[in-house]
Motif scaffolding. Structure first.
Motif, PDB file in Angstrom:
ATOM      1  N   LEU A 197       0.704  -1.235  -0.131  1.00  0.00           N
ATOM      2  CA  LEU A 197       0.010   0.142  -0.115  1.00  0.00           C
ATOM      3  C   LEU A 197       0.834   1.183   0.067  1.00  0.00           C
ATOM      4  CD1 LEU A 197      -2.736  -0.749   2.386  1.00  0.00           C
ATOM      5  CD2 LEU A 197      -2.908  -0.635  -0.260  1.00  0.00           C
ATOM      6  N   ALA A 198       2.125   1.015   0.498  1.00  0.00           N
ATOM      7  CA  ALA A 198       2.900   2.345   0.564  1.00  0.00           C
ATOM      8  C   ALA A 198       3.897   2.434  -0.791  1.00  0.00           C
ATOM      9  CB  ALA A 198       3.775   2.183   1.726  1.00  0.00           C
ATOM     10  N   LEU A 199       3.727   1.611  -1.383  1.00  0.00           N
ATOM     11  CA  LEU A 199       4.440   1.542  -2.798  1.00  0.00           C
ATOM     12  C   LEU A 199       4.124   2.940  -3.722  1.00  0.00           C
ATOM     13  CD1 LEU A 199       6.915   0.046  -4.045  1.00  0.00           C
ATOM     14  CD2 LEU A 199       5.276  -1.332  -5.196  1.00  0.00           C
ATOM     15  N   PRO A 200       2.828   3.010  -4.086  1.00  0.00           N
ATOM     16  CA  PRO A 200       2.465   3.879  -5.013  1.00  0.00           C
ATOM     17  C   PRO A 200       2.673   5.181  -4.314  1.00  0.00           C
ATOM     18  CG  PRO A 200       0.588   2.328  -4.801  1.00  0.00           C
ATOM     19  CD  PRO A 200       1.537   2.081  -3.857  1.00  0.00           C
ATOM     20  N   MET A 201       3.453   6.123  -4.521  1.00  0.00           N
ATOM     21  CA  MET A 201       3.887   7.351  -4.116  1.00  0.00           C
ATOM     22  C   MET A 201       2.929   8.500  -4.133  1.00  0.00           C
ATOM     23  SD  MET A 201       7.035   7.110  -3.461  1.00  0.00           S
ATOM     24  CE  MET A 201       8.831   6.363  -3.911  1.00  0.00           C
ATOM     25  N   GLY A 202       1.878   8.307  -4.807  1.00  0.00           N
ATOM     26  CA  GLY A 202       0.707   9.266  -5.043  1.00  0.00           C
ATOM     27  C   GLY A 202      -0.174   9.151  -3.776  1.00  0.00           C
ATOM     28  N   TRP A 203      -0.074   7.781  -3.013  1.00  0.00           N
ATOM     29  CA  TRP A 203      -0.983   7.391  -1.895  1.00  0.00           C
ATOM     30  C   TRP A 203      -0.723   7.993  -0.722  1.00  0.00           C
ATOM     31  CZ3 TRP A 203      -2.954   1.564  -2.996  1.00  0.00           C
ATOM     32  CH2 TRP A 203      -3.455   1.503  -4.133  1.00  0.00           C
ATOM     33  N   HIS A 204       0.608   8.121  -0.556  1.00  0.00           N
ATOM     34  CA  HIS A 204       1.150   8.611   0.771  1.00  0.00           C
ATOM     35  C   HIS A 204       0.521   7.748   2.009  1.00  0.00           C
ATOM     36  CE1 HIS A 204       2.787  11.942  -1.354  1.00  0.00           C
ATOM     37  NE2 HIS A 204       1.658  12.142  -2.090  1.00  0.00           N
ATOM     38  N   VAL A 205       0.598   6.607   1.829  1.00  0.00           N
ATOM     39  CA  VAL A 205       0.163   5.649   2.794  1.00  0.00           C
ATOM     40  C   VAL A 205       1.242   5.143   3.572  1.00  0.00           C
ATOM     41  CG1 VAL A 205      -1.258   3.545   3.408  1.00  0.00           C
ATOM     42  CG2 VAL A 205      -1.987   4.836   1.549  1.00  0.00           C
ATOM     43  N   PRO A 206       1.235   5.466   5.054  1.00  0.00           N
ATOM     44  CA  PRO A 206       2.425   4.626   5.771  1.00  0.00           C
ATOM     45  C   PRO A 206       2.415   3.316   5.767  1.00  0.00           C
ATOM     46  CG  PRO A 206       1.396   6.538   7.021  1.00  0.00           C
ATOM     47  CD  PRO A 206       0.454   6.222   5.890  1.00  0.00           C
ATOM     48  N   VAL A 207       3.331   2.490   5.872  1.00  0.00           N
ATOM     49  CA  VAL A 207       3.461   1.246   5.871  1.00  0.00           C
ATOM     50  C   VAL A 207       2.684   0.541   7.181  1.00  0.00           C
ATOM     51  CG1 VAL A 207       5.249  -0.835   6.462  1.00  0.00           C
ATOM     52  CG2 VAL A 207       5.725   0.892   4.666  1.00  0.00           C
ATOM     53  N   VAL A 208       2.833   1.168   8.005  1.00  0.00           N
ATOM     54  CA  VAL A 208       1.991   0.566   9.484  1.00  0.00           C
ATOM     55  C   VAL A 208       0.344   0.538   9.061  1.00  0.00           C
ATOM     56  CG1 VAL A 208       1.780   2.963  10.579  1.00  0.00           C
ATOM     57  CG2 VAL A 208       1.958   0.634  11.921  1.00  0.00           C
ATOM     58  N   VAL A 209       0.079   1.539   8.236  1.00  0.00           N
ATOM     59  CA  VAL A 209      -1.404   1.649   8.052  1.00  0.00           C
ATOM     60  C   VAL A 209      -1.843   0.301   7.604  1.00  0.00           C
ATOM     61  CG1 VAL A 209      -3.371   2.478   6.814  1.00  0.00           C
ATOM     62  CG2 VAL A 209      -1.631   3.929   7.937  1.00  0.00           C
ATOM     63  N   GLY A 210      -1.307  -0.522   6.487  1.00  0.00           N
ATOM     64  CA  GLY A 210      -1.702  -1.547   5.974  1.00  0.00           C
ATOM     65  C   GLY A 210      -1.522  -2.874   6.860  1.00  0.00           C
ATOM     66  N   GLU A 211      -0.507  -2.631   7.651  1.00  0.00           N
ATOM     67  CA  GLU A 211      -0.178  -3.664   8.588  1.00  0.00           C
ATOM     68  C   GLU A 211      -1.360  -3.586   9.564  1.00  0.00           C
ATOM     69  OE1 GLU A 211       3.672  -2.752   9.882  1.00  0.00           O
ATOM     70  OE2 GLU A 211       4.627  -3.985   8.244  1.00  0.00           O
ATOM     71  N   LEU A 212      -1.708  -2.678  10.383  1.00  0.00           N
ATOM     72  CA  LEU A 212      -2.706  -2.497  11.253  1.00  0.00           C
ATOM     73  C   LEU A 212      -4.257  -2.771  10.604  1.00  0.00           C
ATOM     74  CD1 LEU A 212      -1.947   0.888  13.052  1.00  0.00           C
ATOM     75  CD2 LEU A 212      -2.011  -1.356  13.905  1.00  0.00           C
ATOM     76  N   LEU A 213      -4.419  -2.426   9.160  1.00  0.00           N
ATOM     77  CA  LEU A 213      -5.670  -2.811   8.704  1.00  0.00           C
ATOM     78  C   LEU A 213      -5.763  -4.588   8.543  1.00  0.00           C
ATOM     79  CD1 LEU A 213      -7.971  -1.955   6.896  1.00  0.00           C
ATOM     80  CD2 LEU A 213      -6.698  -2.245   4.857  1.00  0.00           C
ATOM     81  N   MET A 214      -4.728  -5.019   8.215  1.00  0.00           N
ATOM     82  CA  MET A 214      -4.542  -6.525   8.077  1.00  0.00           C
ATOM     83  C   MET A 214      -4.915  -7.112   9.441  1.00  0.00           C
ATOM     84  SD  MET A 214      -4.872  -7.355   5.091  1.00  0.00           S
ATOM     85  CE  MET A 214      -4.694  -9.245   4.994  1.00  0.00           C
ATOM     86  N   GLY A 215      -4.148  -6.579  10.427  1.00  0.00           N
ATOM     87  CA  GLY A 215      -4.484  -7.007  11.799  1.00  0.00           C
ATOM     88  C   GLY A 215      -6.019  -7.156  12.186  1.00  0.00           C
ATOM     89  N   ILE A 216      -6.748  -5.864  12.122  1.00  0.00           N
ATOM     90  CA  ILE A 216      -7.934  -5.646  12.149  1.00  0.00           C
ATOM     91  C   ILE A 216      -8.879  -6.755  11.463  1.00  0.00           C
ATOM     92  CG2 ILE A 216      -9.949  -4.164  12.031  1.00  0.00           C
ATOM     93  CD1 ILE A 216      -8.059  -1.918  12.460  1.00  0.00           C
ATOM     94  N   ILE A 217      -8.379  -6.942  10.126  1.00  0.00           N
ATOM     95  CA  ILE A 217      -9.246  -7.926   9.320  1.00  0.00           C
ATOM     96  C   ILE A 217      -9.068  -9.432   9.763  1.00  0.00           C
ATOM     97  CG2 ILE A 217      -9.379  -8.902   6.998  1.00  0.00           C
ATOM     98  CD1 ILE A 217      -8.788  -6.026   6.023  1.00  0.00           C
ATOM     99  N   LEU A 218      -7.863  -9.718  10.028  1.00  0.00           N
ATOM    100  CA  LEU A 218      -7.343 -11.007  10.408  1.00  0.00           C
ATOM    101  C   LEU A 218      -7.820 -11.348  11.948  1.00  0.00           C
ATOM    102  CD1 LEU A 218      -4.434 -11.821   8.250  1.00  0.00           C
ATOM    103  CD2 LEU A 218      -6.950 -12.357   7.690  1.00  0.00           C
ATOM    104  N   GLY A 219      -7.825 -10.452  12.769  1.00  0.00           N
ATOM    105  CA  GLY A 219      -7.943 -10.739  14.308  1.00  0.00           C
ATOM    106  C   GLY A 219      -9.440 -10.616  14.655  1.00  0.00           C
ATOM    107  N   ARG A 220      -9.461 -10.582  15.829  1.00  0.00           N
ATOM    108  CA  ARG A 220     -10.979 -10.608  16.523  1.00  0.00           C
ATOM    109  C   ARG A 220     -11.831  -9.803  16.268  1.00  0.00           C
ATOM    110  NH1 ARG A 220     -11.254  -9.767  22.903  1.00  0.00           N
ATOM    111  NH2 ARG A 220      -9.670  -8.082  22.187  1.00  0.00           N
ATOM    112  N   THR A 221     -11.385  -8.576  15.864  1.00  0.00           N
ATOM    113  CA  THR A 221     -12.426  -7.639  15.212  1.00  0.00           C
ATOM    114  C   THR A 221     -13.218  -7.953  13.971  1.00  0.00           C
ATOM    115  OG1 THR A 221     -10.999  -5.866  16.479  1.00  0.00           O
ATOM    116  CG2 THR A 221     -12.714  -5.405  14.754  1.00  0.00           C
TER     117      THR A 221
END
Length: 138
Positions: free
Chosen positions: A19-43
């Motif tokens: 998610l951080a790869l496209p320069m125009g998105w300006h998404v920090p790496v940790v956002v994608g990791e947190l998102l996957m944690g939310i999706i795969l975790g108890r929530t």
């Protein structure tokens, strides 16, 4: 934890950099990791169980790796940094003491008994924020 779950964790960890790869998105790496944690975790799907001992092991290994990388980035032979050693050490002691006091207060206020954990999180979180800023200033 079996191999399939470990493979899912590794693949989920790749979502942040992707998610951080496209320069125009300006998404920090940790956002994608947190998102996957939310999706795969108890929530979310509940696929990953946070009480699994393997997560504690992976967290300890990850912390060790982070500390190793940080240690390799410290320019110990730089004369200007050596002059800053005294004031920097004093500030580190102040951050540690302040974090210890706040950790005890937070643990007492919440009734969890995890004062040391809170203190380490507060002290290391401040370093995780400050070090990249200092590095960007050159």
């Amino acid at each position: 934890m079996d191999f399939a779950v470990l493979a899912v964790i590794i693949l989920a960890g790749l979502v942040g950099p992707l998610l951080a790869l496209p320069m125009g998105w300006h998404v920090p790496v940790v956002v994608g990791e947190l998102l996957m944690g939310i999706i795969l975790g108890r929530t979310g799907l509940g696929y990953l169980d946070a009480s699994d001992d393997t997560f504690s092991f992976l967290a300890e290994v990850g912390f060790g790796l982070v500390m190793f990388v940080v240690g390799t980035q410290v320019p110990v032979r730089d004369v200007s940094r050596q002059r800053s050693l005294g004031p920097g050490s004093a500030r580190a002691v102040l951050v540690g003491a302040g974090s210890a006091v706040l950790g005890v207060l937070l643990a007492a206020g919440l009734g969890t008994g995890h004062a040391a954990l809170y203190a380490v999180l507060m002290a290391s979180s401040s370093a995780a924020l400050i070090l990249p800023i200092i590095d960007s200033l050159g």
